[in-house]
Design a protein around this motif. Structure first.
Motif, PDB file in Angstrom:
ATOM      1  N   UNK A  33       0.826  -1.222   0.000  1.00  0.00           N
ATOM      2  CA  UNK A  33       0.000   0.000   0.000  1.00  0.00           C
ATOM      3  C   UNK A  33       0.853   1.261   0.000  1.00  0.00           C
ATOM      4  N   UNK A  34       1.831   1.330   0.879  1.00  0.00           N
ATOM      5  CA  UNK A  34       2.584   2.576   1.041  1.00  0.00           C
ATOM      6  C   UNK A  34       3.522   2.861  -0.129  1.00  0.00           C
ATOM      7  N   UNK A  35       4.134   1.825  -0.682  1.00  0.00           N
ATOM      8  CA  UNK A  35       5.074   2.019  -1.786  1.00  0.00           C
ATOM      9  C   UNK A  35       4.451   1.745  -3.148  1.00  0.00           C
ATOM     10  N   UNK A  36       3.290   1.102  -3.155  1.00  0.00           N
ATOM     11  CA  UNK A  36       2.645   0.773  -4.420  1.00  0.00           C
ATOM     12  C   UNK A  36       3.506  -0.126  -5.295  1.00  0.00           C
ATOM     13  N   UNK A  37       4.189  -1.087  -4.680  1.00  0.00           N
ATOM     14  CA  UNK A  37       5.087  -1.948  -5.446  1.00  0.00           C
ATOM     15  C   UNK A  37       4.648  -3.406  -5.361  1.00  0.00           C
ATOM     16  N   UNK A  38       5.228  -4.209  -6.219  1.00  0.00           N
ATOM     17  CA  UNK A  38       5.006  -5.654  -6.186  1.00  0.00           C
ATOM     18  C   UNK A  38       5.693  -6.229  -4.962  1.00  0.00           C
ATOM     19  N   UNK A  39       5.059  -7.212  -4.357  1.00  0.00           N
ATOM     20  CA  UNK A  39       5.627  -7.872  -3.195  1.00  0.00           C
ATOM     21  C   UNK A  39       5.626  -9.373  -3.462  1.00  0.00           C
ATOM     22  N   UNK A  40       6.747 -10.012  -3.181  1.00  0.00           N
ATOM     23  CA  UNK A  40       6.875 -11.455  -3.276  1.00  0.00           C
ATOM     24  C   UNK A  40       7.304 -11.957  -1.909  1.00  0.00           C
ATOM     25  N   UNK A  41       6.794 -13.094  -1.507  1.00  0.00           N
ATOM     26  CA  UNK A  41       7.131 -13.660  -0.215  1.00  0.00           C
ATOM     27  C   UNK A  41       7.795 -15.016  -0.450  1.00  0.00           C
ATOM     28  N   UNK A  42       8.951 -15.216   0.184  1.00  0.00           N
ATOM     29  CA  UNK A  42       9.665 -16.487   0.083  1.00  0.00           C
ATOM     30  C   UNK A  42       9.738 -17.108   1.473  1.00  0.00           C
ATOM     31  N   UNK A  43       9.560 -18.419   1.531  1.00  0.00           N
ATOM     32  CA  UNK A  43       9.652 -19.117   2.813  1.00  0.00           C
ATOM     33  C   UNK A  43      11.043 -19.715   2.968  1.00  0.00           C
ATOM     34  N   UNK A  44      11.360 -20.107   4.194  1.00  0.00           N
ATOM     35  CA  UNK A  44      12.680 -20.670   4.452  1.00  0.00           C
ATOM     36  C   UNK A  44      12.881 -22.031   3.788  1.00  0.00           C
ATOM     37  N   UNK A  45      11.788 -22.690   3.385  1.00  0.00           N
ATOM     38  CA  UNK A  45      11.932 -23.984   2.717  1.00  0.00           C
ATOM     39  C   UNK A  45      11.828 -23.877   1.195  1.00  0.00           C
ATOM     40  N   UNK A  46      11.912 -22.656   0.658  1.00  0.00           N
ATOM     41  CA  UNK A  46      12.031 -22.476  -0.784  1.00  0.00           C
ATOM     42  C   UNK A  46      10.771 -22.113  -1.543  1.00  0.00           C
ATOM     43  N   UNK A  47       9.624 -22.049  -0.888  1.00  0.00           N
ATOM     44  CA  UNK A  47       8.394 -21.675  -1.577  1.00  0.00           C
ATOM     45  C   UNK A  47       8.357 -20.169  -1.801  1.00  0.00           C
ATOM     46  N   UNK A  48       7.857 -19.747  -2.946  1.00  0.00           N
ATOM     47  CA  UNK A  48       7.630 -18.327  -3.242  1.00  0.00           C
ATOM     48  C   UNK A  48       6.148 -18.134  -3.506  1.00  0.00           C
ATOM     49  N   UNK A  49       5.612 -17.028  -3.026  1.00  0.00           N
ATOM     50  CA  UNK A  49       4.185 -16.768  -3.223  1.00  0.00           C
ATOM     51  C   UNK A  49       3.941 -15.272  -3.359  1.00  0.00           C
ATOM     52  N   UNK A  50       2.789 -14.972  -3.914  1.00  0.00           N
ATOM     53  CA  UNK A  50       2.361 -13.582  -4.053  1.00  0.00           C
ATOM     54  C   UNK A  50       1.661 -13.146  -2.765  1.00  0.00           C
ATOM     55  N   UNK A  51       1.367 -11.881  -2.680  1.00  0.00           N
ATOM     56  CA  UNK A  51       0.630 -11.358  -1.532  1.00  0.00           C
ATOM     57  C   UNK A  51      -0.736 -12.024  -1.433  1.00  0.00           C
ATOM     58  N   UNK A  52      -1.410 -12.203  -2.549  1.00  0.00           N
ATOM     59  CA  UNK A  52      -2.726 -12.858  -2.543  1.00  0.00           C
ATOM     60  C   UNK A  52      -2.639 -14.288  -2.006  1.00  0.00           C
ATOM     61  N   UNK A  53      -1.610 -15.002  -2.404  1.00  0.00           N
ATOM     62  CA  UNK A  53      -1.441 -16.381  -1.937  1.00  0.00           C
ATOM     63  C   UNK A  53      -1.166 -16.419  -0.436  1.00  0.00           C
ATOM     64  N   UNK A  54      -0.375 -15.475   0.057  1.00  0.00           N
ATOM     65  CA  UNK A  54      -0.089 -15.422   1.481  1.00  0.00           C
ATOM     66  C   UNK A  54      -1.359 -15.072   2.270  1.00  0.00           C
ATOM     67  N   UNK A  55      -2.157 -14.149   1.750  1.00  0.00           N
ATOM     68  CA  UNK A  55      -3.429 -13.812   2.410  1.00  0.00           C
ATOM     69  C   UNK A  55      -4.314 -15.053   2.518  1.00  0.00           C
ATOM     70  N   UNK A  56      -4.393 -15.818   1.447  1.00  0.00           N
ATOM     71  CA  UNK A  56      -5.194 -17.040   1.455  1.00  0.00           C
ATOM     72  C   UNK A  56      -4.663 -18.043   2.474  1.00  0.00           C
TER      73      UNK A  56
END
Length: 60
Positions: A33-56
């Motif tokens: 929201x504050x930066x208006x940028x894309x966000x990607x989330x990576x877990x310590x076991x190698x999974x990558x997800x989008x903000x929508x996937x993390x919300x779910x």
């Protein structure tokens, strides 16, 4: 579990490591929201997800 929240802004890309999915979600939502940028989330076991996937994941 540790999560790396990656902010892919044009001028200042960065990443922050936080503990727990809820902390990662709060940080990712704030930065998106504050930066208006894309966000990607990576877990310590190698999974990558989008903000929508993390919300779910958190809302399950």
């Amino acid at each position: 579990m540790l999560y790396t929240v990656i902010f892919e802004g044009d001028n200042d890309p960065s990443a922050t490591v936080v503990d727990g999915a809820l902390n990662a979600l709060n940080l990712a939502q704030y930065e998106a929201r504050s930066k208006g940028c894309e966000v990607t989330i990576a877990t310590e076991n190698g999974w990558c997800m989008s903000l929508d996937e993390l919300e779910e994941l958190v809302h399950q």
